[in-house]
Design an enzyme around this catalytic site. Sequence first.
Site, PDB file in Angstrom:
ATOM      1  N   CYS A  85       1.096  -1.054   0.392  1.00 35.41           N
ATOM      2  CA  CYS A  85       0.079   0.183   0.226  1.00 35.41           C
ATOM      3  C   CYS A  85       1.298   1.316   0.159  1.00 35.41           C
ATOM      4  CB  CYS A  85      -1.166   0.102   1.543  1.00 35.41           C
ATOM      5  SG  CYS A  85      -1.851   1.383   1.443  1.00 35.41           S
TER       6      CYS A  85
ATOM      7  N   CYS B 201      -0.467   3.941   2.008  1.00 39.26           N
ATOM      8  CA  CYS B 201      -0.691   3.784   3.850  1.00 39.26           C
ATOM      9  C   CYS B 201       0.605   4.165   3.972  1.00 39.26           C
ATOM     10  CB  CYS B 201      -0.752   2.289   4.009  1.00 39.26           C
ATOM     11  SG  CYS B 201      -1.827   1.517   3.183  1.00 39.26           S
ATOM     12  N   ASP B 202       2.094   3.444   3.165  1.00 40.42           N
ATOM     13  CA  ASP B 202       3.640   3.619   3.321  1.00 40.42           C
ATOM     14  C   ASP B 202       4.354   4.716   2.980  1.00 40.42           C
ATOM     15  OD1 ASP B 202       2.611   1.356   5.164  1.00 40.42           O
ATOM     16  OD2 ASP B 202       2.864   0.003   4.345  1.00 40.42           O
TER      17      ASP B 202
END
Length: 304
Positions: A130, A133-134
């Site tokens: 992701c 997300c990261d």
Amino acid sequence: MENVIIVGTGCAGLTAAIYTARANLSPLVLEGRLPGGQLTTTTAVENFPGFPDGVDGPDLIQRMHQQAEKFGARFQFGTVEEFQSGKPHRLKVDGAWLETKALIIASGASPRYIGIEGESKLIGHGLTSCATCDGAFYRGVPVCVVGGGDSACEEATFLTRFASEVYLIHRRDSLRASKIMADRALSNPKIKPVWNATVTGYLVDAAGEVEGVKLRNTKDGSESELALKCVFVAIGHEPNTAAFRQALETDSNGYLVQKTGTRTNVEGVFAAGDVADHVYRQAITAAGQGCAAAIDAERWLADS
Ligand code: NAP
């Protein structure tokens, strides 16, 4: 005893929730491991009709959630561990059994990883699926994306906001992605394609964080290493059907089989979205199937 339980809160599950709630069926909607589904891990969605300037994925999902709640859908966190078909159907959710007349399965699909031994231990330590997300954790350092589809191109393009360079590692020498996504990625000077290569191993530092990948050339078998700080895997998905496979028909890849419309092989059980669709896999097609499953369930309840 519930009238209808909906498993999943992605586009398919939430659309089914809106329709069954508006039909006064007071659906119980189960939110699993990734509430909101895959759209919560994307940024701008540019192809959902009605949003000419694009819409933020998590925002779109939140609006659907609100819409379903407004009409009386009830939400409960929980993962389905077991399913027993019958009258009623029974679902074991986090250790407790729930009973329902009709069931709509919209549990989606989860990102696939490469399958290298010990891989799961590295998730969150320089290995992820992701970018949204990261990505921001990897500012000014090299990273890679593995895959050649729309997801890989989208992730790679997004990651150029943070990373010093983004290696796009693909096992062939042409991308599967749509032309617009491929062109956008390949014209970005920060994205460096690595053609005809597969990741065969991870290089890990003393702290247990990824510091590179081992590569094998798919044409000549030669091996090499690439130093980088994070691997973003974008090689497709696995359907979330583990709890249902014993009772329901699935295809050879584990996707639920739809018989007529969204009906599965079991009476009163319907499937919608990516859990049953490995072909289209779009937010709009998942939403469409959620609508169809709600109508199929409503008609089945009325007739039974
Ligand atoms: P995908 O289209 O199935 O692409 C998966 C990619 O991973 C392919 O390039 C495949 O290589 C590669 N791959 C598969 N297994 C591999 C392995 N074991 N090792 C190395 N590479 C492997 O999946 P996706 O990109 O997630 O897209 C899924 C669907 O969502 C598509 O319909 C796509 O259009 C849609 N989508 C749309 C958007 C958007 O419009 N904004 C964004 C993301 C996704 P090969 O090409 O050699 O098979």
